[in-house]
Design a protein around this motif. Structure first.
Motif, PDB file in Angstrom:
ATOM      1  N   ASP A 279      52.297 -68.576  13.867  1.00 30.88           N
ATOM      2  CA  ASP A 279      53.347 -69.556  14.138  1.00 30.88           C
ATOM      3  C   ASP A 279      54.631 -68.876  14.596  1.00 30.88           C
ATOM      4  N   ASP A 280      55.011 -67.787  13.927  1.00 33.61           N
ATOM      5  CA  ASP A 280      56.241 -67.075  14.283  1.00 33.61           C
ATOM      6  C   ASP A 280      56.137 -66.486  15.689  1.00 33.61           C
ATOM      7  N   GLU A 281      54.983 -65.888  15.995  1.00 36.00           N
ATOM      8  CA  GLU A 281      54.797 -65.290  17.316  1.00 36.00           C
ATOM      9  C   GLU A 281      54.846 -66.361  18.402  1.00 36.00           C
ATOM     10  N   TYR A 282      54.253 -67.518  18.111  1.00 34.39           N
ATOM     11  CA  TYR A 282      54.223 -68.608  19.076  1.00 34.39           C
ATOM     12  C   TYR A 282      55.622 -69.164  19.334  1.00 34.39           C
ATOM     13  N   ARG A 283      56.387 -69.352  18.259  1.00 37.97           N
ATOM     14  CA  ARG A 283      57.724 -69.937  18.409  1.00 37.97           C
ATOM     15  C   ARG A 283      58.711 -68.943  19.015  1.00 37.97           C
ATOM     16  N   THR A 284      58.573 -67.660  18.690  1.00 38.35           N
ATOM     17  CA  THR A 284      59.517 -66.655  19.191  1.00 38.35           C
ATOM     18  C   THR A 284      59.292 -66.376  20.669  1.00 38.35           C
ATOM     19  N   GLY A 285      58.040 -66.234  21.067  1.00 38.65           N
ATOM     20  CA  GLY A 285      57.732 -66.026  22.476  1.00 38.65           C
ATOM     21  C   GLY A 285      58.248 -64.718  23.034  1.00 38.65           C
ATOM     22  N   ALA A 286      58.235 -63.658  22.222  1.00 42.93           N
ATOM     23  CA  ALA A 286      58.710 -62.356  22.683  1.00 42.93           C
ATOM     24  C   ALA A 286      57.749 -61.771  23.715  1.00 42.93           C
ATOM     25  N   ASP A 287      58.166 -60.677  24.352  1.00 37.25           N
ATOM     26  CA  ASP A 287      57.326 -60.037  25.362  1.00 37.25           C
ATOM     27  C   ASP A 287      55.941 -59.739  24.802  1.00 37.25           C
ATOM     28  N   GLY A 288      54.909 -60.090  25.569  1.00 39.10           N
ATOM     29  CA  GLY A 288      53.539 -59.821  25.162  1.00 39.10           C
ATOM     30  C   GLY A 288      53.009 -60.725  24.071  1.00 39.10           C
ATOM     31  N   PHE A 289      53.695 -61.855  23.825  1.00 42.06           N
ATOM     32  CA  PHE A 289      53.302 -62.689  22.695  1.00 42.06           C
ATOM     33  C   PHE A 289      51.915 -63.294  22.866  1.00 42.06           C
ATOM     34  N   ALA A 290      51.496 -63.573  24.111  1.00 45.04           N
ATOM     35  CA  ALA A 290      50.169 -64.155  24.315  1.00 45.04           C
ATOM     36  C   ALA A 290      49.072 -63.197  23.850  1.00 45.04           C
ATOM     37  N   THR A 291      49.246 -61.906  24.131  1.00 45.91           N
ATOM     38  CA  THR A 291      48.263 -60.909  23.693  1.00 45.91           C
ATOM     39  C   THR A 291      48.231 -60.815  22.179  1.00 45.91           C
ATOM     40  N   VAL A 292      49.410 -60.860  21.562  1.00 43.82           N
ATOM     41  CA  VAL A 292      49.479 -60.801  20.094  1.00 43.82           C
ATOM     42  C   VAL A 292      48.827 -62.037  19.489  1.00 43.82           C
ATOM     43  N   LEU A 293      49.073 -63.200  20.087  1.00 42.89           N
ATOM     44  CA  LEU A 293      48.455 -64.427  19.588  1.00 42.89           C
ATOM     45  C   LEU A 293      46.927 -64.336  19.646  1.00 42.89           C
ATOM     46  N   ARG A 294      46.396 -63.809  20.739  1.00 48.92           N
ATOM     47  CA  ARG A 294      44.941 -63.683  20.844  1.00 48.92           C
ATOM     48  C   ARG A 294      44.389 -62.734  19.780  1.00 48.92           C
ATOM     49  N   ALA A 295      45.128 -61.660  19.518  1.00 48.28           N
ATOM     50  CA  ALA A 295      44.678 -60.709  18.503  1.00 48.28           C
ATOM     51  C   ALA A 295      44.700 -61.335  17.114  1.00 48.28           C
ATOM     52  N   LEU A 296      45.783 -62.052  16.800  1.00 49.74           N
ATOM     53  CA  LEU A 296      45.877 -62.691  15.489  1.00 49.74           C
ATOM     54  C   LEU A 296      44.831 -63.793  15.331  1.00 49.74           C
ATOM     55  N   LEU A 297      44.604 -64.552  16.405  1.00 49.03           N
ATOM     56  CA  LEU A 297      43.588 -65.596  16.347  1.00 49.03           C
ATOM     57  C   LEU A 297      42.204 -64.978  16.117  1.00 49.03           C
ATOM     58  N   HIS A 298      41.934 -63.872  16.770  1.00 45.24           N
ATOM     59  CA  HIS A 298      40.660 -63.175  16.570  1.00 45.24           C
ATOM     60  C   HIS A 298      40.475 -62.788  15.109  1.00 45.24           C
ATOM     61  N   ILE A 299      41.523 -62.290  14.491  1.00 45.93           N
ATOM     62  CA  ILE A 299      41.447 -61.923  13.072  1.00 45.93           C
ATOM     63  C   ILE A 299      41.172 -63.158  12.221  1.00 45.93           C
ATOM     64  N   LEU A 300      41.843 -64.260  12.530  1.00 46.27           N
ATOM     65  CA  LEU A 300      41.638 -65.500  11.775  1.00 46.27           C
ATOM     66  C   LEU A 300      40.195 -65.970  11.889  1.00 46.27           C
TER      67      LEU A 300
END
Length: 317
Positions: A151-172
């Motif tokens: 949620d924090d990564e999605y709302r913040t939208g910092a550089d490279g956030f899409a890649t981080v979201l995919r990694a976190l989703l994979h872990i979930l």
């Protein structure tokens, strides 16, 4: 799953019409039309709390932290005794029943968002077959931290956030697949590549793919090779699995819509309603009408999803 993400202003999934199962398509903010969204039941919107049966064109993962009532997925009813983690796959029919005080997070994404980890499709398919997992305290805390990071990564939208979201989703997804199956779960056999593609095709509920020949042609193998691969991976034949898919979809429509038996027959690929009735009874032991009457417990209002405000008042007696 191209074309499942629509921009704000497009027509969302509405309350159901007579005999129609609504289909909800993922809406994400523009101009960043990333096929992913996360939020609470309130911030995601009313469709995350829909109390009428509907389908999605996307995956939904729910982390329920509070509430009472039930969550109905296809023909199974799961009582809310939070914390829970639930997974709804594209094409499944679900709704919330008598839910109150519901709190938690909702994660929505299409298959397009899994491009970094395509193997997650198989994990999600298996999770969708047994979609409701209870969490112990330690697993709940760990899941809550991971969802908060998403949620924090999605709302913040910092550089490279899409890649981080995919990694976190994979872990979930991987952690969810590790959770113990519900007590009623059956052991699942992991299919080979051809069998896996076959299972995915018939799960689309597309009558055009509800034949062994059509699926073999789509996958690019012979009917004989498909039969051998599916039987080796699942212990069943493609024909048997196609029949099970037709029966499962027919049960969904009989239980969750007011379509006539003739209309249900047409939806699952039968031009002759009488033949459909014989097929259904042979596969289930009951006729379509008896199955529907058995599901409609407690009177005739189970399938009446009209909003009270638009129901014509009855004249006084």
């Amino acid at each position: 799953m191209r074309g499942t993400t629509v921009s704000p202003g497009a027509t969302p999934c509405r309350a159901p019409q007579e005999g129609v199962l609504p289909v909800h398509r993922l809406e994400v903010p523009m101009p960043n039309a990333m096929p992913f969204a996360i939020g609470t039941f309130d911030t995601i919107g009313p469709m995350s709390r829909a109390d009428f049966p509907h389908r999605h064109t996307f995956y939904e993962i729910v982390h329920v932290t509070a509430g009472t009532g039930a969550h109905v997925v296809d023909l199974a009813r799961w009582e809310l005794r939070p914390p829970h983690l639930g997974v709804i796959a594209p094409g499944q029919v679900h709704h919330w029943e008598g839910a109150a005080g519901r709190e938690g997070s909702v994660v929505l994404f299409t298959e397009d968002f899994l491009l970094d980890h395509p193997g997650d499709r198989e994990l999600l398919r298996r999770l969708g077959e047994q979609p409701w997992r209870d969490l112990d305290e330690a697993t709940h805390d760990r899941t809550a931290r991971l969802v908060a990071d998403l949620d924090d990564e999605y709302r913040t939208g910092a550089d490279g956030f899409a890649t981080v979201l995919r990694a976190l989703l994979h872990i979930l997804v991987v952690r969810a697949a590790r959770l113990p199956e519900p007590a009623a779960a059956r052991p699942l056999t992991r299919p080979g590549a051809v069998a896996e593609e076959f299972v995915a095709l018939i799960a689309r509920n597309d009558p055009g793919l509800w034949s062994v020949h059509a699926c073999a042609e789509r996958i690019g193998v012979s009917g004989g090779y498909l039969t051998e691969a599916v039987k080796a991976a699942t212990g069943s034949t493609p024909g048997r699995l196609v029949r099970e898919a037709k029966v499962h979809e027919a049960k969904r429509l009989l239980a969750r819509t007011r379509l006539t038996v003739r209309q249900v027959a047409g939806r699952v690929g039968f031009t002759d309603p009488a033949y459909f009735c014989r097929f259904f009874k042979r596969e289930t032991g009951v006729s379509p009408g008896d199955f529907r009457r058995g599901r409609d417990v407690g009177g005739g209002n189970h399938h009446d999803h009209r909003l009270p405000s638009i129901v014509r008042p009855q004249p006084p007696a």
